[in-house]
Write a protein that holds these residues in place. Sequence first.
Motif, PDB file in Angstrom:
ATOM      1  N   ARG A   6       0.838  -1.200   0.000  1.00 23.19           N
ATOM      2  CA  ARG A   6       0.000   0.000   0.000  1.00 23.19           C
ATOM      3  C   ARG A   6       0.875   1.253   0.000  1.00 23.19           C
ATOM      4  N   THR A   7       0.400   2.290  -0.696  1.00 21.30           N
ATOM      5  CA  THR A   7       1.147   3.539  -0.830  1.00 21.30           C
ATOM      6  C   THR A   7       0.385   4.684  -0.180  1.00 21.30           C
ATOM      7  N   GLY A  62       4.021  -0.205   4.860  1.00 24.50           N
ATOM      8  CA  GLY A  62       3.578   0.674   3.789  1.00 24.50           C
ATOM      9  C   GLY A  62       4.713   1.428   3.134  1.00 24.50           C
ATOM     10  N   THR A  63       4.483   1.834   1.897  1.00 22.74           N
ATOM     11  CA  THR A  63       5.383   2.762   1.215  1.00 22.74           C
ATOM     12  C   THR A  63       4.824   4.161   1.412  1.00 22.74           C
ATOM     13  N   VAL A  78       5.180   8.292   0.701  1.00 20.02           N
ATOM     14  CA  VAL A  78       5.747   9.439  -0.003  1.00 20.02           C
ATOM     15  C   VAL A  78       5.662  10.628   0.950  1.00 20.02           C
ATOM     16  N   ARG A 124      11.530   2.463   3.072  1.00 16.68           N
ATOM     17  CA  ARG A 124      10.131   2.424   2.630  1.00 16.68           C
ATOM     18  C   ARG A 124       9.552   3.819   2.406  1.00 16.68           C
ATOM     19  N   ILE A 166      -2.205   5.750  -5.631  1.00 14.00           N
ATOM     20  CA  ILE A 166      -2.078   5.991  -4.185  1.00 14.00           C
ATOM     21  C   ILE A 166      -3.234   5.287  -3.487  1.00 14.00           C
TER      22      ILE A 166
END
Length: 291
Positions: free
Chosen positions: A15-16, A39-40, A42, A61, A85
Motif C-alpha cells: 500500500r502507498t 507501507g510505502t 511518499v 520504505r 495511491i
Amino acid sequence: MTGWNAADIPEQYGRTFVVTGANSGLGEVATAALAAAGGTVVMACRDEKKATEVAQRIGDRVLVRHLDLADLGSVREFAASMGPIDVLINNAGVMAVPFRQTADGFEMQIGTNHLGHFALTGLLIDRISDRVVTLSSDAHNWGSVDLDDLNWERRSYNRWRAYGASKVANLLFTYELQRKLTAAGSSVISVAAHPGYAATGLQSNTESILDRVMWLGNKLIAQSAEMGALPELYAATAVGVTGGSYYGPDGIRQMRGYPKRVGSNAESRDQELAAALWARSEELTGVRYPV
C-alpha cells in the motif's frame, strides 16, 4: 477502539501513502508508523533537506518529494509526478502566523491548510483507491468561514480566528468530499482527524511571544506527538472507519488520549456553506474534481 495504538495498525504491505508535512511532528510520526507496518510512504514536504534526514532515519520504505502547499504551481508539479495511491493524508499546516500571502495571493493559513490541500486532493483523487484523511483541530471552534472575505482582504486580521477558520474549512471539505464520493458511487472515503493538544513544532512558529508560552505548554500539558498522531493513523488504516467521520483523542475535552470518533460544531456540518466553500475553492484554485 479503546486503547488503539500504533501497534494495532494492520499490515500495510503493498500500500502507498502520501503524507503532507511529513518531515516533522505528527507527519514524521505517522510516516514512521506506516513504514513500520509495511507501507510505502511518499513524504510530501517543502523542506526537502530536512525530509531527507528524516527519511534516512526511518528507512527505505519512504520517498521524499517536494511539495509547497502555499504554491499551486508546486502542488500541480507534485500531483503530476504521482502514480496510484491508496491513502492521502492531508497532514501539513501552519498555525497562527502573522498576516502574509501564499504565492497565489491567498491568506497563508486558509491558503496552506485548506486551499493547498483542496487542490492537491482534487488533482490526485482519480488515483486514490482507499481514503483521504484531512487534519483539522479543536480550534475549528475558534473561527468562522467568511466566504465574502476568505483571504482577509477587508477585515482586520486576527491570526487565531484565521487559523480557526482554516480548520472549519478542513471539516467542511471533508464532509462535502464524502457527499460527492457517495453520490458518484465511489468506494473511496473522506475522513478527518485531530490530534488534541500534542507537542509538535507547530506551536513554535507563530513568530510571537506565544511561541514561548506554548513551548512551556508542550512540556507541561501536551501529550506526545506519538499519541497525537494516533487519530490520523486510525483514520488512515483501521478497519471499520466510515466516510464522513471525525476522529480525535478520547480524553477530557479531547485534549489527549487514544482515538475515538468525535463530533464537530454546527458550522462545520452546514451543507449549504460546504457547497459554497467548495465552489469558491474551485474558483480560486482552478481545480475541478472529477466526482
